[in-house]
Design a protein around this motif. Structure first.
Motif, mmCIF file in Angstrom:
data_model
loop_
_atom_site.group_PDB
_atom_site.id
_atom_site.type_symbol
_atom_site.label_atom_id
_atom_site.label_comp_id
_atom_site.label_asym_id
_atom_site.label_seq_id
_atom_site.Cartn_x
_atom_site.Cartn_y
_atom_site.Cartn_z
ATOM 1 N N LYS A 47 0.782 -1.237 0.000
ATOM 2 C CA LYS A 47 0.000 0.000 0.000
ATOM 3 C C LYS A 47 0.812 1.286 0.000
ATOM 4 C CE LYS A 47 -3.909 -2.185 2.164
ATOM 5 N NZ LYS A 47 -4.906 -2.169 3.209
ATOM 6 N N HIS A 48 2.094 1.222 0.381
ATOM 7 C CA HIS A 48 2.869 2.459 0.475
ATOM 8 C C HIS A 48 4.375 2.195 0.512
ATOM 9 C CE1 HIS A 48 2.394 1.215 4.707
ATOM 10 N NE2 HIS A 48 3.583 1.762 4.856
ATOM 11 N N TYR A 49 5.127 3.294 0.383
ATOM 12 C CA TYR A 49 6.570 3.312 0.624
ATOM 13 C C TYR A 49 6.779 4.075 1.926
ATOM 14 C CZ TYR A 49 7.062 2.445 -4.426
ATOM 15 O OH TYR A 49 6.986 1.930 -5.694
ATOM 16 N N GLU A 50 7.802 3.698 2.696
ATOM 17 C CA GLU A 50 8.198 4.448 3.893
ATOM 18 C C GLU A 50 9.676 4.776 3.788
ATOM 19 O OE1 GLU A 50 5.243 2.561 7.281
ATOM 20 O OE2 GLU A 50 7.390 2.163 7.396
ATOM 21 N N LEU A 51 10.008 6.040 3.993
ATOM 22 C CA LEU A 51 11.392 6.493 4.017
ATOM 23 C C LEU A 51 11.683 6.931 5.441
ATOM 24 C CD1 LEU A 51 10.213 7.116 1.065
ATOM 25 C CD2 LEU A 51 12.211 8.558 0.844
ATOM 26 N N ASP A 52 12.655 6.317 6.091
ATOM 27 C CA ASP A 52 13.037 6.657 7.461
ATOM 28 C C ASP A 52 14.441 7.243 7.472
ATOM 29 O OD1 ASP A 52 10.657 5.671 8.475
ATOM 30 O OD2 ASP A 52 11.486 3.740 9.068
ATOM 31 N N PHE A 53 14.554 8.464 8.009
ATOM 32 C CA PHE A 53 15.834 9.143 8.143
ATOM 33 C C PHE A 53 16.184 9.226 9.622
ATOM 34 C CE2 PHE A 53 13.813 10.760 4.370
ATOM 35 C CZ PHE A 53 14.832 10.922 3.452
ATOM 36 N N ALA A 54 17.388 8.828 9.997
ATOM 37 C CA ALA A 54 17.856 8.976 11.375
ATOM 38 C C ALA A 54 18.485 10.357 11.508
ATOM 39 C CB ALA A 54 18.856 7.884 11.718
ATOM 40 N N VAL A 55 17.763 11.274 12.157
ATOM 41 C CA VAL A 55 18.220 12.654 12.309
ATOM 42 C C VAL A 55 17.940 13.136 13.732
ATOM 43 C CG1 VAL A 55 18.265 13.442 9.913
ATOM 44 C CG2 VAL A 55 16.092 13.307 11.090
ATOM 45 N N PRO A 56 18.666 12.588 14.713
ATOM 46 C CA PRO A 56 18.426 12.986 16.103
ATOM 47 C C PRO A 56 18.853 14.425 16.359
ATOM 48 C CG PRO A 56 20.373 11.593 15.940
ATOM 49 C CD PRO A 56 19.734 11.602 14.582
ATOM 50 N N LYS A 59 14.235 19.227 15.344
ATOM 51 C CA LYS A 59 12.821 19.437 15.653
ATOM 52 C C LYS A 59 12.067 19.403 14.334
ATOM 53 C CE LYS A 59 13.743 22.103 19.735
ATOM 54 N NZ LYS A 59 13.994 23.384 20.290
ATOM 55 N N LYS A 60 10.782 19.090 14.403
ATOM 56 C CA LYS A 60 10.032 18.972 13.153
ATOM 57 C C LYS A 60 10.020 20.279 12.363
ATOM 58 C CE LYS A 60 5.368 19.569 15.000
ATOM 59 N NZ LYS A 60 4.054 18.954 15.128
ATOM 60 N N LYS A 61 10.121 21.412 13.033
ATOM 61 C CA LYS A 61 10.147 22.695 12.323
ATOM 62 C C LYS A 61 11.455 22.904 11.553
ATOM 63 C CE LYS A 61 11.981 25.309 16.132
ATOM 64 N NZ LYS A 61 12.458 26.616 16.345
ATOM 65 N N ASP A 62 12.483 22.081 11.834
ATOM 66 C CA ASP A 62 13.765 22.200 11.145
ATOM 67 C C ASP A 62 13.743 21.607 9.733
ATOM 68 O OD1 ASP A 62 14.918 23.382 13.396
ATOM 69 O OD2 ASP A 62 15.517 21.434 14.224
ATOM 70 N N PHE A 63 12.703 20.821 9.402
ATOM 71 C CA PHE A 63 12.652 20.107 8.132
ATOM 72 C C PHE A 63 11.759 20.802 7.121
ATOM 73 C CE2 PHE A 63 13.474 16.886 11.352
ATOM 74 C CZ PHE A 63 14.605 16.295 10.835
ATOM 75 N N GLN A 119 9.579 11.852 15.014
ATOM 76 C CA GLN A 119 9.416 11.384 16.388
ATOM 77 C C GLN A 119 10.650 10.585 16.804
ATOM 78 O OE1 GLN A 119 5.857 9.049 16.954
ATOM 79 N NE2 GLN A 119 6.325 8.597 19.054
ATOM 80 N N ASP A 120 11.149 10.860 18.002
ATOM 81 C CA ASP A 120 12.287 10.132 18.583
ATOM 82 C C ASP A 120 13.504 10.088 17.658
ATOM 83 O OD1 ASP A 120 10.707 9.618 20.841
ATOM 84 O OD2 ASP A 120 9.939 7.744 19.991
ATOM 85 N N GLY A 121 13.781 11.197 16.970
ATOM 86 C CA GLY A 121 14.969 11.279 16.131
ATOM 87 C C GLY A 121 14.825 10.652 14.754
ATOM 88 N N ILE A 122 13.629 10.197 14.407
ATOM 89 C CA ILE A 122 13.392 9.567 13.102
ATOM 90 C C ILE A 122 12.379 10.399 12.325
ATOM 91 C CG2 ILE A 122 12.566 7.509 11.878
ATOM 92 C CD1 ILE A 122 15.107 6.963 13.461
ATOM 93 N N LEU A 123 12.756 10.807 11.123
ATOM 94 C CA LEU A 123 11.823 11.454 10.211
ATOM 95 C C LEU A 123 11.293 10.368 9.283
ATOM 96 C CD1 LEU A 123 10.480 13.972 8.943
ATOM 97 C CD2 LEU A 123 12.491 14.133 7.448
#
Length: 144
Positions: A47-56, A59-63, A119-123
């Motif tokens: 049903k979908h693709y998921e891309l996970d970036f480790a960026v500890p 903050k979400k406003k930084d992206f 969340q928790d350092g993962i985008l």
């Protein structure tokens, strides 16, 4: 059943190009840039693709996540400063962190249903796939 079997495409890095094509920030494979761009885990389901970036430490406003002509670009920039003053001594430290990753999306991605969550350092970017309406391959049409 889905519209296209075209894979998500990145522009050339060390990632598996049989699934992902090209990764626009190919120059980050150079040793001087190894820590400048986070690695990405890419998962595909029916049903979908998921891309996970480790960026500890962000903050979400930084992206910034942007879609332009079928190319999804994830970027960030963050400046931090720390200043300490003791007697006649001033200590000032600063750092600047930034990266940009771009992905050419396959035709079967529903561009109206792209979600991003930090969340928790993962985008995590979730790219829903378009669903093809199934129809019988052969049917008889009545003439009126």
């Amino acid at each position: 059943m889905f519209l296209s079997k075209t894979p998500l495409r990145l522009f050339p890095t060390s990632l598996d190009t049989s699934l992902f094509g090209k990764d626009w920030d190919w120059n980050f494979d150079l040793p001087v840039f190894k820590n400048s761009s986070p690695m990405v885990n890419i998962r595909e389901t029916d049903k979908h693709y998921e891309l996970d970036f480790a960026v500890p430490g962000m903050k979400k406003k930084d992206f910034q996540v942007e879609l332009d002509h079928g190319v999804l670009t994830i970027s960030t920039s963050k400046k931090t400063e720390n200043q300490t003053r003791e007697d006649d001594f001033i200590k000032r430290e600063f750092a600047f962190t930034s990266f940009e990753r771009s992905f050419e999306l396959p035709e079967n991605v529903n561009t109206d249903s792209i979600n991003a969550k930090y969340q928790d350092g993962i985008l995590r970017i979730t790219l829903a796939k378009l669903v093809e309406v199934e129809s019988d391959s052969k049917k008889l049409i009545a003439i009126k």
